[in-house]
Design a protein around this motif. Structure first.
Motif, PDB file in Angstrom:
ATOM      1  N   TYR A  57       0.857  -1.194   0.000  1.00 55.93           N
ATOM      2  CA  TYR A  57       0.000   0.000   0.000  1.00 55.93           C
ATOM      3  C   TYR A  57       0.885   1.232   0.000  1.00 55.93           C
ATOM      4  O   TYR A  57       2.065   1.168   0.345  1.00 55.93           O
ATOM      5  CB  TYR A  57      -0.864   0.061   1.285  1.00 55.93           C
ATOM      6  N   TYR A  86      -9.527   3.697   1.803  1.00 55.98           N
ATOM      7  CA  TYR A  86      -8.747   2.979   0.801  1.00 55.98           C
ATOM      8  C   TYR A  86      -9.094   3.576  -0.551  1.00 55.98           C
ATOM      9  O   TYR A  86     -10.265   3.871  -0.805  1.00 55.98           O
ATOM     10  CB  TYR A  86      -9.136   1.503   0.750  1.00 55.98           C
ATOM     11  N   GLU A 108     -12.607  -3.811  -2.709  1.00 51.79           N
ATOM     12  CA  GLU A 108     -13.957  -4.228  -2.282  1.00 51.79           C
ATOM     13  C   GLU A 108     -15.009  -3.830  -3.345  1.00 51.79           C
ATOM     14  O   GLU A 108     -14.714  -3.107  -4.294  1.00 51.79           O
ATOM     15  CB  GLU A 108     -14.268  -3.718  -0.860  1.00 51.79           C
TER      16      GLU A 108
HETATM   17  P1  5GP Z   1      -6.949  -4.910   4.043  1.00 48.62           P
HETATM   18  O1  5GP Z   1      -6.974  -3.832   5.096  1.00 48.62           O
HETATM   19  O2  5GP Z   1      -7.295  -6.260   4.609  1.00 48.62           O
HETATM   20  O3  5GP Z   1      -5.668  -4.904   3.254  1.00 48.62           O
HETATM   21  O4  5GP Z   1      -8.109  -4.561   2.976  1.00 48.62           O
HETATM   22  C1  5GP Z   1      -9.412  -4.377   3.407  1.00 48.62           C
HETATM   23  C2  5GP Z   1     -10.345  -4.325   2.205  1.00 48.62           C
HETATM   24  O5  5GP Z   1     -10.117  -3.138   1.431  1.00 48.62           O
HETATM   25  C3  5GP Z   1     -10.179  -5.493   1.228  1.00 48.62           C
HETATM   26  O6  5GP Z   1     -11.479  -5.938   0.833  1.00 48.62           O
HETATM   27  C4  5GP Z   1      -9.464  -4.864   0.061  1.00 48.62           C
HETATM   28  O7  5GP Z   1      -9.749  -5.556  -1.146  1.00 48.62           O
HETATM   29  C5  5GP Z   1     -10.059  -3.483   0.049  1.00 48.62           C
HETATM   30  N1  5GP Z   1      -9.249  -2.493  -0.671  1.00 48.62           N
HETATM   31  C6  5GP Z   1      -7.892  -2.443  -0.783  1.00 48.62           C
HETATM   32  N2  5GP Z   1      -7.515  -1.416  -1.544  1.00 48.62           N
HETATM   33  C7  5GP Z   1      -8.642  -0.798  -1.972  1.00 48.62           C
HETATM   34  C8  5GP Z   1      -8.910   0.336  -2.830  1.00 48.62           C
HETATM   35  O8  5GP Z   1      -8.023   0.986  -3.377  1.00 48.62           O
HETATM   36  N3  5GP Z   1     -10.209   0.674  -3.015  1.00 48.62           N
HETATM   37  C9  5GP Z   1     -11.236  -0.019  -2.456  1.00 48.62           C
HETATM   38  N4  5GP Z   1     -12.462   0.383  -2.727  1.00 48.62           N
HETATM   39  N5  5GP Z   1     -11.027  -1.080  -1.649  1.00 48.62           N
HETATM   40  C10 5GP Z   1      -9.751  -1.470  -1.412  1.00 48.62           C
END
Ligand code: 5GP
Length: 201
Positions: A57, A86, A108
Motif C-alpha cells: 500500500y 482505501y 472491495e
Molecule cells: P486490508 O486492510 O485487509 O488490506 O483490505 C481491506 C479491504 O479493502 C479489502 O477488501 C481490500 O480488497 C479493500 N481495498 C484495498 N484497496 C482498496 C482500494 O483501493 N479501493 C477499495 N475500494 N477497496 C480497497
C-alpha cells in the motif's frame, strides 16, 4: 484523461464479499502472468508486519488522504471500515500502464463497481463468490482476529456485498481452490490474449 498520459491499458478487477478469498487468487495470477502488475492502493490504516510502503500500500495519514480526495487524485475511494480509507490513485494506473503492464486489482465491491464504470471497455471485472452464504460466514468466523461485534458487522456487510454480483463481467465461484485458480487463469488468460479494447462480453 490528462495531457501526456499514456493510453489506458487493461484492467483486471478482482472483487468479493469480505472472506471470499480473492487475495490468494490475485497473488496466484501475478505469478502466472508476467505482464500483470498489482495496483498498489492508498490507505489510512497502519501497516501490518511484513507490509512495505509502495509494495503493499501507500500508507497515508488521514489528513493527506483527504487532501488527495480534494485534489481529485483518486479514480475511486471508499471508507471500507469506520475511519479507514482505501483508494486507487490515477497516478498509480499511469505508472503501471507506462511500463506496458495490464493492471490487476484487489478491492472491495463498491470501489470495484466504480472502477468498472470508469473503464467500461478495457476492463474485466471478476466477482469471487463463496459457494454459499454459510461457507462465507464460516470463513469469517475462522479468522481468529475477529471479536464478536466486528464479526457480526462483517457478516452483515458480506451479505450486502453478495447482492452486488450483477455489476461484474464474470462470477467465479470459489468452491475448491485448485479449480478456482485454474478457472481464473483461463478467464484472465483469454482476456489478456484476445481482448483489444472493445466492449467486453
Ligand atoms: P486490508 O486492510 O485487509 O488490506 O483490505 C481491506 C479491504 O479493502 C479489502 O477488501 C481490500 O480488497 C479493500 N481495498 C484495498 N484497496 C482498496 C482500494 O483501493 N479501493 C477499495 N475500494 N477497496 C480497497
Amino acid at each position: 484523461m490528462k495531457n501526456g498520459s499514456p493510453p489506458p491499458g487493461k484492467l483486471i478487477i478482482f472483487t468479493a464479499p469480505s472472506g471470499a478469498g480473492k487475495t490468494t487468487i490475485v497473488r496466484h495470477l501475478l505469478q502466472v502472468f508476467p505482464e500483470l502488475a498489482f495496483s498498489v492502493s492508498a490507505t489510512t490504516r497502519a501497516p501490518r508486519p511484513h507490509e512495505e510502503e509502495g509494495r503493499d500500500y501507500y500508507f497515508l495519514s488521514a489528513e493527506r488522504f483527504q487532501q488527495r480526495i480534494a485534489e481529485g487524485a483518486f479514480v475511486e475511494w471508499e471508507e471500507v471500515y469506520p475511519g479507514r480509507y482505501y483508494g486507487t490513485l490515477h497516478e498509480e494506473l499511469e505508472r503501471l500502464w507506462k511500463r506496458g503492464k495490464s493492471i490487476i486489482f484487489d478491492i472491495e465491491v463498491k470501489g470495484a463497481t466504480r472502477l468498472k464504470k470508469a473503464y467500461p471497455t478495457n476492463s474485466l471485472a471478476i466477482f469471487v463468490k463463496p459457494p454459499s452464504k454459510e461457507t462465507l460466514f464460516e470463513r469469517l468466523r475462522n479468522r481468529a482476529t475477529e471479536d464478536a461485534e466486528s464479526l457480526h458487522r462483517r457478516m452483515e456487510r458480506a451479505e450486502e456485498e453478495l447482492g452486488y454480483e450483477n455489476n461484474f463481467d464474470y462470477i467465479l465461484v470459489n468452491n475448491r481452490l485448485p479449480e478456482t485458480l485454474e478457472e481464473a487463469e483461463r478467464v484472465v488468460g483469454h482476456f489478456l490474449s484476445h481482448h483489444h479494447g472493445g466492449p467486453h462480453h
